[in-house]
Design a protein around this motif. Structure first.
Motif, PDB file in Angstrom:
ATOM      1  N   VAL A  65       0.596  -1.151   0.442  1.00 16.92           N
ATOM      2  CA  VAL A  65       0.100  -0.290   0.087  1.00 16.92           C
ATOM      3  C   VAL A  65       0.814   1.341  -0.173  1.00 16.92           C
ATOM      4  N   SER A  66       1.739   1.154   0.332  1.00 17.07           N
ATOM      5  CA  SER A  66       2.824   2.371   0.299  1.00 17.07           C
ATOM      6  C   SER A  66       2.626   3.403  -1.411  1.00 17.07           C
ATOM      7  N   PRO A  67       3.465   2.197  -2.299  1.00 16.54           N
ATOM      8  CA  PRO A  67       3.047   2.850  -3.143  1.00 16.54           C
ATOM      9  C   PRO A  67       1.952   3.729  -3.472  1.00 16.54           C
ATOM     10  N   ALA A  68       1.106   3.049  -3.404  1.00 19.61           N
ATOM     11  CA  ALA A  68      -0.476   3.903  -3.196  1.00 19.61           C
ATOM     12  C   ALA A  68      -0.640   5.133  -3.117  1.00 19.61           C
ATOM     13  N   ALA A  69      -0.061   5.438  -1.632  1.00 22.23           N
ATOM     14  CA  ALA A  69       0.152   6.737  -1.348  1.00 22.23           C
ATOM     15  C   ALA A  69       0.642   7.450  -1.170  1.00 22.23           C
ATOM     16  N   ALA A  70       1.790   7.478  -2.104  1.00 25.83           N
ATOM     17  CA  ALA A  70       2.990   7.808  -2.621  1.00 25.83           C
ATOM     18  C   ALA A  70       2.372   8.636  -3.910  1.00 25.83           C
ATOM     19  N   ILE A  71       1.873   7.991  -4.732  1.00 27.42           N
ATOM     20  CA  ILE A  71       1.271   8.146  -6.085  1.00 27.42           C
ATOM     21  C   ILE A  71      -0.002   9.583  -5.515  1.00 27.42           C
ATOM     22  N   ILE A  72      -0.656   8.863  -5.085  1.00 27.81           N
ATOM     23  CA  ILE A  72      -2.279   9.700  -4.625  1.00 27.81           C
ATOM     24  C   ILE A  72      -1.436  10.732  -3.986  1.00 27.81           C
ATOM     25  N   CYS A  73      -0.452  10.979  -2.912  1.00 22.93           N
ATOM     26  CA  CYS A  73      -0.051  12.539  -2.174  1.00 22.93           C
ATOM     27  C   CYS A  73       1.314  13.114  -3.500  1.00 22.93           C
ATOM     28  N   GLY A  74       1.841  12.795  -4.246  1.00 19.38           N
ATOM     29  CA  GLY A  74       2.359  12.909  -5.169  1.00 19.38           C
ATOM     30  C   GLY A  74       1.426  13.661  -6.253  1.00 19.38           C
ATOM     31  N   ASP A  75       0.311  13.554  -6.335  1.00 15.76           N
ATOM     32  CA  ASP A  75      -0.406  14.484  -8.050  1.00 15.76           C
ATOM     33  C   ASP A  75      -0.600  14.931  -7.490  1.00 15.76           C
ATOM     34  N   ARG A  76      -1.010  15.747  -6.085  1.00 17.45           N
ATOM     35  CA  ARG A  76      -1.948  16.917  -5.939  1.00 17.45           C
ATOM     36  C   ARG A  76      -1.727  17.092  -3.993  1.00 17.45           C
ATOM     37  N   ALA A  77      -1.666  18.419  -3.444  1.00 18.74           N
ATOM     38  CA  ALA A  77      -1.554  18.701  -2.149  1.00 18.74           C
ATOM     39  C   ALA A  77      -2.982  18.508  -1.172  1.00 18.74           C
ATOM     40  N   ALA A  78      -1.972  18.438  -0.141  1.00 24.05           N
ATOM     41  CA  ALA A  78      -3.704  18.326   0.066  1.00 24.05           C
ATOM     42  C   ALA A  78      -3.856  19.043   1.450  1.00 24.05           C
ATOM     43  N   PRO A  79      -4.731  19.315   2.518  1.00 17.19           N
ATOM     44  CA  PRO A  79      -4.776  21.101   2.609  1.00 17.19           C
ATOM     45  C   PRO A  79      -4.136  20.120   4.457  1.00 17.19           C
ATOM     46  N   ARG A  80      -3.218  21.131   4.769  1.00 14.87           N
ATOM     47  CA  ARG A  80      -2.636  21.164   5.879  1.00 14.87           C
ATOM     48  C   ARG A  80      -3.129  21.456   7.930  1.00 14.87           C
ATOM     49  N   ASP A  81      -4.049  22.294   7.531  1.00 15.84           N
ATOM     50  CA  ASP A  81      -4.721  22.231   8.472  1.00 15.84           C
ATOM     51  C   ASP A  81      -5.629  21.526   8.726  1.00 15.84           C
ATOM     52  N   THR A  82      -5.689  20.847   9.705  1.00 17.90           N
ATOM     53  CA  THR A  82      -6.078  19.605  10.120  1.00 17.90           C
ATOM     54  C   THR A  82      -7.449  20.256  10.425  1.00 17.90           C
ATOM     55  N   GLU A  83      -7.170  21.000  11.195  1.00 15.10           N
ATOM     56  CA  GLU A  83      -9.085  21.748  11.157  1.00 15.10           C
ATOM     57  C   GLU A  83      -9.999  21.957  10.184  1.00 15.10           C
ATOM     58  N   VAL A  84      -9.225  22.179   9.026  1.00 19.24           N
ATOM     59  CA  VAL A  84     -10.384  21.511   7.577  1.00 19.24           C
ATOM     60  C   VAL A  84     -10.643  20.057   7.171  1.00 19.24           C
ATOM     61  N   TYR A  85     -10.477  19.196   7.745  1.00 17.52           N
ATOM     62  CA  TYR A  85     -10.868  18.410   7.813  1.00 17.52           C
ATOM     63  C   TYR A  85     -12.123  17.776   9.175  1.00 17.52           C
ATOM     64  N   TRP A  86     -11.863  18.614  10.575  1.00 19.78           N
ATOM     65  CA  TRP A  86     -12.576  18.311  11.340  1.00 19.78           C
ATOM     66  C   TRP A  86     -13.973  18.773  10.712  1.00 19.78           C
ATOM     67  N   ARG A  87     -13.737  20.170   9.604  1.00 19.01           N
ATOM     68  CA  ARG A  87     -14.758  21.083  10.041  1.00 19.01           C
ATOM     69  C   ARG A  87     -15.505  19.847   8.893  1.00 19.01           C
ATOM     70  N   ASP A  88     -15.582  19.009   7.709  1.00 15.65           N
ATOM     71  CA  ASP A  88     -15.521  19.049   6.253  1.00 15.65           C
ATOM     72  C   ASP A  88     -16.456  17.322   7.370  1.00 15.65           C
ATOM     73  N   ILE A  89     -15.394  16.906   8.257  1.00 13.81           N
ATOM     74  CA  ILE A  89     -16.773  15.456   8.838  1.00 13.81           C
ATOM     75  C   ILE A  89     -17.558  15.844   9.527  1.00 13.81           C
ATOM     76  N   ARG A  90     -18.044  17.351  10.404  1.00 12.44           N
ATOM     77  CA  ARG A  90     -18.768  17.424  11.156  1.00 12.44           C
ATOM     78  C   ARG A  90     -19.655  17.790  10.413  1.00 12.44           C
ATOM     79  N   ARG A  91     -19.678  19.015   9.167  1.00  9.71           N
ATOM     80  CA  ARG A  91     -20.553  19.159   8.101  1.00  9.71           C
ATOM     81  C   ARG A  91     -21.006  17.975   7.515  1.00  9.71           C
ATOM     82  N   SER A  92     -20.328  16.763   6.952  1.00 17.42           N
ATOM     83  CA  SER A  92     -20.650  15.309   6.415  1.00 17.42           C
ATOM     84  C   SER A  92     -21.739  14.618   7.216  1.00 17.42           C
ATOM     85  N   ARG A  93     -21.182  14.594   8.516  1.00 10.05           N
ATOM     86  CA  ARG A  93     -21.472  13.581   9.526  1.00 10.05           C
ATOM     87  C   ARG A  93     -23.191  14.511   9.187  1.00 10.05           C
TER      88      ARG A  93
END
Length: 516
Positions: A383-411
């Motif tokens: 699974v390591s190569p899969a993560a490297a490809i996904i993470c290497g293609d496009r930048a993800a948000p660095r702020d952890t609060e972005v994820y928490w807000r999206d989780i709360r909203r989607s929940r």
């Protein structure tokens, strides 16, 4: 947060790859309209390298290699640069298989293959594809290429203590905070081991590798079949190397603008429809599976399992399955409406239901294999190569609060699947991508295949790909929940449509439709 390359770096990439890099280039207008440019001088040795073909088998336990040898395939290794901007620097190897056309007098050409994933080994795929193609398969050389750092090529293993990183966020902030720590540690382990390599693991570099393989095979143009992520890879290749494809099939294609670290966002409605459909199926077979006599009763069983796992990890044999893993297992289990797949998932839910009620239980063989893959560090190398490809293609948000807000909203709207699809992952802590992703707008011909009930790369995503690839046709498979249609699902209409295109090279006059 992506680090954009300056003009000199972009110019160097364009020269090294023999292609323009991304949004500034004109869209391709079809393979025949483009003159194929020779490789840049620094890459000529890679493009012209001689290939030494040998047996594929690597010992008596090598089932894939043995099967390839038995059916007449041969294997080789192809050398490519780690960094295409520095072609005289470090190199890596790719493993390639070829099953020659058995009807060479009517040979159409070479069909390159990709299983998807990303990070799925493809070396053995020629045998599977040949079985799908019927008489058309005799007219192609079928080529499987393990992408860089996948399968038998140069390895990449992050040394993770557990397998796949996909998890649910949990029921509360404490659960999410545990996920932040977990995902950050995964990323840091991989950077410590492979920080010098990770910037070069990307779809764009895999597309460059494909073109080296094409040239080393002696082909001016190749045909292509890719599933899921492999459909995205094919679209990127078509854009980066115009004029070098003939017949292209992109099966279960997603929206290329969403490919990357958060690619599962937006799939929640499709997964919920699939869960409801499975619950109705299970209710009709209550005497067999015992999950509830009505759809609502089966869904209540699923909710009871999730609630129990949020209180304590569920003991399943030697495994402990917690609130982060159970929703992922359900997300994974609803993705196919084939009878065998639904029965397997019903067995999984039955095991989890007993564990939730405190009954000692052992996993079924299929569930045991899945839990081992998800929770055991032995799968890190897979699974390591899969993560490297996904993470290497496009930048993800660095702020952890972005994820928490999206989780709360989607929940609020998607309480089961929202915390899975919006959860943080290692990409939030990954090195910045080396270059921007490719804009896949293109006029070259391609046949896109998509089921209306696909929960992984949704039908909406395939329609987006169709709009961007203006020379394409979209084969819609209505009334089907499934991912991977051609040959894999068992729909005779789909197989006939694809085989007709691969044989004739002519796309349908209009977008065709198949049904369950």
């Amino acid at each position: 947060m992506a680090r954009r390359l300056g003009a000199p770096a972009v110019a160097l990439i364009m020269a090294a790859s023999g292609t323009a890099a991304g949004p500034a280039t004109a869209a391709a207008t079809g393979g025949a309209a483009h003159a194929v440019r020779p490789p840049a001088p620094g890459l000529a040795a890679y493009y012209g390298q001689p290939l030494t073909w040998a047996d594929c088998g690597q010992g008596p336990d090598d089932e894939v290699g043995t099967a390839l040898d038995r059916d007449g395939a041969r294997c080789t290794r192809v050398t490519v640069p780690l960094d295409y901007r520095r072609p005289t620097g470090r190199t890596i190897e790719l493993a390639v298989s070829r099953l020659p056309a058995s009807d060479p007098a009517r040979r159409i050409g070479t069909l390159m293959l990709n299983h998807g994933g990303p990070g799925e080994p493809t070396l053995g795929m020629p045998l599977e594809t040949h079985a799908h193609m019927g008489e058309t398969g005799a007219r192609y050389d079928l080529v499987g290429m393990d992408p860089r750092f996948v399968g038998r090529g140069t390895p990449l293993d992050c040394g993770w203590p557990s397998g796949i990183w996909l998890r649910a966020a949990g029921q509360d902030r404490a659960g999410f905070d545990r996920q932040v720590v977990f995902q950050k540690e995964l990323a840091e382990r991989c950077v410590r081991r492979h920080g010098d390599v990770l910037p070069h693991v990307s779809t764009r570099n895999t597309a460059r590798d494909m073109d080296v393989v094409r040239a080393a095979l002696g082909e001016r143009r190749v045909s292509y079949l890719g599933y899921s992520y492999g459909a995205y890879l094919g679209a990127v290749y078509m854009r980066m190397f115009p004029g070098r494809t003939d017949r292209v099939v992109l099966d279960s294609a997603g929206d290329p603008r969403r490919t990357g670290p958060r690619l599962l966002r937006g799939t929640e409605p499709a997964s919920e429809r699939a869960l409801n459909a499975w619950a109705s199926w299970a209710a009709a077979r209550h005497r067999v599976h015992g999950l509830g006599p009505t759809r609502e009763a089966v869904l209540a069983t699923v909710r009871r399992i999730i609630e129990a796992a949020s209180d304590r990890p569920l003991p399943v044999g030697s495994y402990r399955v917690d609130e982060h893993v159970v929703p992922y297992l359900i997300h994974l289990g609803v993705g196919s409406d084939r009878e065998d797949a639904r029965a397997v998932f019903a067995s999984t839910v039955g095991v989890l239901d007993k564990a939730a009620r405190g009954i000692p239980v052992e996993p079924t063989p299929r569930l045991e294999g899945l839990l081992r893959f998800v929770l055991d560090g032995a799968s890190s190398k897979d699974v390591s190569p899969a993560a490297a490809i996904i993470c290497g293609d496009r930048a993800a948000p660095r702020d952890t609060e972005v994820y928490w807000r999206d989780i709360r909203r989607s929940r609020r709207h998607h309480p089961l699947f929202g915390p899975v699809t919006n959860n943080i992952d290692p990409c939030a802590f990954w090195p910045a991508p080396h270059e921007p992703p490719t804009s896949v707008t293109n006029g070259a011909p391609a046949l896109i295949v998509s089921a209306t009930g696909d929960t992984a790369t949704t039908y909406r995503g395939s329609r987006a790909m169709h709009r961007l690839l203006t020379g394409s046709r979209l084969l819609t498979v209505r009334g089907v929940i499934g991912h991977g249609m051609y040959g894999e699902y068992g729909n005779a209409c789909v197989d006939a449509e694809v085989n007709t295109y691969l044989k004739s090279g002519d796309l349908p006059a209009e977008d065709p439709t198949c049904r369950r």
